[in-house]
Design a protein around this motif. Structure first.
Motif, short mmCIF file in Angstrom:
data_model
loop_
_atom_site.label_atom_id
_atom_site.label_comp_id
_atom_site.label_asym_id
_atom_site.label_seq_id
_atom_site.Cartn_x
_atom_site.Cartn_y
_atom_site.Cartn_z
N ILE A 17 0.80 -1.12 -0.07
CA ILE A 17 -0.07 0.01 -0.06
C ILE A 17 1.03 1.32 -0.11
O ILE A 17 0.62 2.06 -0.67
CB ILE A 17 -1.02 -0.05 1.22
CG1 ILE A 17 -1.87 -1.15 1.24
CG2 ILE A 17 -1.70 1.22 1.21
CD1 ILE A 17 -2.94 -1.43 2.27
N PHE A 18 1.88 1.13 0.75
CA PHE A 18 2.93 2.46 0.75
C PHE A 18 3.60 2.75 -0.60
O PHE A 18 3.55 3.83 -1.02
CB PHE A 18 3.90 2.17 1.98
CG PHE A 18 4.85 3.25 1.95
CD1 PHE A 18 4.72 4.43 2.32
CD2 PHE A 18 6.39 2.67 1.38
CE1 PHE A 18 5.74 5.51 2.08
CE2 PHE A 18 7.22 3.75 1.38
CZ PHE A 18 6.89 5.01 1.92
N HIS A 19 4.09 1.54 -1.02
CA HIS A 19 4.67 1.61 -2.47
C HIS A 19 3.91 2.12 -3.64
O HIS A 19 4.29 2.97 -4.35
CB HIS A 19 5.27 0.45 -3.05
CG HIS A 19 6.48 0.17 -1.86
ND1 HIS A 19 7.79 0.96 -1.91
CD2 HIS A 19 6.82 -0.88 -1.27
CE1 HIS A 19 8.66 0.22 -1.21
NE2 HIS A 19 7.98 -0.75 -0.63
N VAL A 20 2.46 1.93 -3.31
CA VAL A 20 1.38 2.29 -4.47
C VAL A 20 1.02 3.71 -4.24
O VAL A 20 0.95 4.60 -5.08
CB VAL A 20 0.36 1.24 -4.57
CG1 VAL A 20 -1.00 1.94 -5.38
CG2 VAL A 20 0.84 -0.11 -4.85
N THR A 21 0.88 4.01 -2.83
CA THR A 21 0.24 5.41 -2.54
C THR A 21 1.33 6.29 -1.91
O THR A 21 0.71 7.53 -2.20
CB THR A 21 -0.90 5.11 -1.53
OG1 THR A 21 -0.28 4.86 -0.28
CG2 THR A 21 -1.79 4.22 -1.91
N GLY A 22 2.47 6.07 -1.58
CA GLY A 22 3.27 7.00 -1.08
C GLY A 22 2.84 7.41 0.19
O GLY A 22 3.64 8.21 0.78
N SER A 23 2.03 6.71 1.03
CA SER A 23 1.14 7.12 2.00
C SER A 23 1.25 5.80 3.00
O SER A 23 0.76 4.59 2.59
CB SER A 23 0.08 7.60 2.19
OG SER A 23 -0.38 7.87 3.51
#
Length: 123
Positions: free
Chosen positions: A12-18
């Motif tokens: 999720i972090f890698h896709v959204t940056g959050s």
């Protein structure tokens, strides 16, 4: 379970940056091993107070009643944007429910917000 949740959060972090702050257990199912994992990953468990069964019930009236009666401030509504039941018209049932649900919120003077913003406003 810990490794699987960790990998999911990284994805999720890698896709959204959050970085995710919340975790919703699949189907809402929990067990005693979940809480320590969430603490270690600095995640808060998020669940719902109202669900319309919009993935299995194609009757917009029934789904709306389950979500809106009695709708109150602080409710967390479980709505699905995928794998939705279909109404008689062939549309995802939630698309037929959502306008009525937003009208019901408005009539009660309630404003839909994200979980993150709701917690930021909490005392």
């Amino acid at each position: 379970m810990s490794a699987e949740i960790s990998r999911a959060q990284e994805s999720i972090f890698h896709v959204t940056g959050s970085r995710p702050r919340f975790f919703r257990a699949p189907a809402g199912l929990r067990n005693p091993f979940l809480d320590p994992v969430l603490v270690r990953l600095k995640l808060r468990l998020a669940s719902w107070t109202r669900r319309g069964f919009d993935t299995v019930n194609g009757d917009p009236d029934a789904v709306f009643r389950r979500l809106a009666n009695p709708l109150q401030a602080g409710d967390i509504l479980l709505l699905h944007d995928g794998h939705a039941a279909r109404s008689r018209s062939g549309r995802p049932v939630i698309l037929e429910v959502l306008p009525r649900l937003l009208d019901a919120l408005n009539a009660k003077g309630l404003t839909p917000v994200t979980l993150r913003s709701a917690l930021a406003r909490a005392p």
